[in-house]
Write an enzyme that holds these catalytic residues in place. Structure first.
Site, short mmCIF file in Angstrom:
data_model
loop_
_atom_site.label_atom_id
_atom_site.label_comp_id
_atom_site.label_asym_id
_atom_site.label_seq_id
_atom_site.Cartn_x
_atom_site.Cartn_y
_atom_site.Cartn_z
CB CYS A 1 -1.41 3.64 6.48
SG CYS A 1 -1.70 2.31 5.98
CG HIS B 1 -0.86 6.12 3.15
ND1 HIS B 1 0.13 5.19 3.46
CD2 HIS B 1 -1.68 5.60 3.31
CE1 HIS B 1 0.53 4.00 3.47
NE2 HIS B 1 -1.13 3.90 3.43
CG ASN C 1 -0.77 0.82 1.88
OD1 ASN C 1 0.31 1.23 2.62
ND2 ASN C 1 -1.62 0.85 2.61
#
Ligand code: COA
Length: 344
Positions: free
Chosen positions: A114, A254, A284
């Site tokens: 990520c 993020h 996500n």
């Protein structure tokens, strides 16, 4: 030395939406649990078995090329941040290079989960700053549905598929990537990983039977580290540059969990209207979340706007970046509209 500025943005989202109601039919979960624990309402899924990360990354790059009116032959290098490459090798960057016709580019994939886009952005920025590259394409792309176990309710509600791209070029003034702070720590590698398929556990009937080719996460433990890592990374970059909350136009975090985003913003003292969020619509999307925020909110951005980017991911990997936006996003949006009209 010129700073490396983001001068164009492009993105790609698969059309198919997977809603929380759809997931209720797959696993023992419910819309309220997903929304209150994660902030996610729906995510996009690339269902076509013959299309994957390179397809999405190439489409994001193509969107950028059209908006910017860029000749692909001008691109010097392509960095694709991903943990879901089409295959181990060749690199996704090679497949994208061929697809978009960037005949003079070199490139590579970068694996930092990520934090992938953040790490790729700082790498690309240093390639520009060195003076050896004029145009570097940085893409965050992940087909998370390819490594998600849709029988595991603790992970399958979290992720989505997407790609987004930025172009880096030397800035004639003082805009661009000003600074970054990045770290890795492998101590907790087992808390968030895909254990099978690599050279340690090559695919066998056993690895497949044990679900080792799916992402596995100890969510509660990762949550604690993520909250702490994101907040510290933001604090580090703000302290280094003596940035107060009034100096920051947007925090671009993020998008792993709305609660992590809210806690990071609260610790920085930022109101929610200064935080870019897209997790509600896309989930996500791993390396794509941050550039996807740029694509979503491009029209609002103006030259000189100060942005703080912050990410945390498997590895662990984490970091932050301070950048000054380099162009008027509303003009880029208008350019895209005239391109679309001309193409009709
Ligand atoms: N639907 C309903 N219940 C669920 C569920 C789901 N989809 N997933 C888990 N649960 C249950 C658990 O089984 C548990 O039940 P129990 O208390 O009876 O054992 C309960 O909900 C709480 O589980 P927990 O894992 O503690 O939930 P949480 O509040 O920590 O939320 C995450 C789970 C995954 C949303 C959260 O931990 C998270 O976001 N983690 C970090 C993700 C991240 O940042 N990753 C790194 C970057 S990618």
């Amino acid at each position: 030395m010129s700073y490396a500025a983001i001068t164009a943005v492009g993105h790609f989202l698969p059309e198919e939406r997977l809603t929380n109601a759809d997931l209720e039919r797959l696993v023992d979960t419910d819309d309220e649990w997903i929304r209150t624990r994660t902030g996610i309402r729906e995510r996009r899924i690339l269902r076509d078995p013959d299309k994957a990360t390179a397809y999405m990354a190439s489409n994001a790059a193509q969107d950028l090329i059209e908006k910017r009116g860029l000749d692909p032959e001008e691109i010097d290098a392509i960095i694709v941040a991903t943990i879901t490459p089409d295959m181990f090798f060749p690199a996704t960057a090679c497949l994208v290079q061929h697809e978009i016709g960037a005949s003079k580019a070199w490139g590579f994939d970068l694996s930092a989960a990520c934090s992938g886009f953040l790490f790729a952005l700082s790498t690309g920025a240093q390639m520009i700053e060195s003076g050896r590259h004029e145009k570097v394409l940085v893409i965050g792309a992940d087909k998370m549905s390819g490594i998600t176990n849709f029988e595991d309710r603790s992970t399958c509600v979290l992720f989505g598929d997407a790609a987004a791209a930025v172009l880096l070029e030397p800035d004639p003034g003082d805009c661009g990537v000003i600074d970054f702070y990045q770290r890795v720590d492998g101590k907790h590698a087992g808390l968030l990983s895909m254990p099978g398929g690599g050279s340690l556990r090559p695919p066998t009937y056993e690895t497949v039977a044990k679900g080792m080719h799916f992402l596995q996460q100890q969510g509660r433990a990762v949550f604690k580290y993520a909250v702490d890592g994101m907040a510290r990374a933001a604090e580090e970059i703000m302290d280094r540059h003596q940035l107060g909350i009034d100096d920051i136009r947007y925090l671009v975090p993020h998008q792993a969990n709305q609660r992590i985003i809210d806690t990071t913003a609260r610790k920085m003292g930022l109101d929610s209207d200064k935080v870019m969020v897209n997790i509600d619509r896309y989930g996500n999307t791993t390396a794509a979340t941050i550039p996807l925020c740029f694509a979503d909110r491009e029209e609002e951005l103006r030259r000189g706007d100060a942005l703080v980017l912050v990410a945390f991911g498997g590895g662990f990997t984490w970091g932050s970046c301070y950048l000054r936006w380099a162009y008027d996003g509303s003009k880029a949006a208008r350019a895209r509209e005239s391109y679309a009209t001309a193409a009709l």
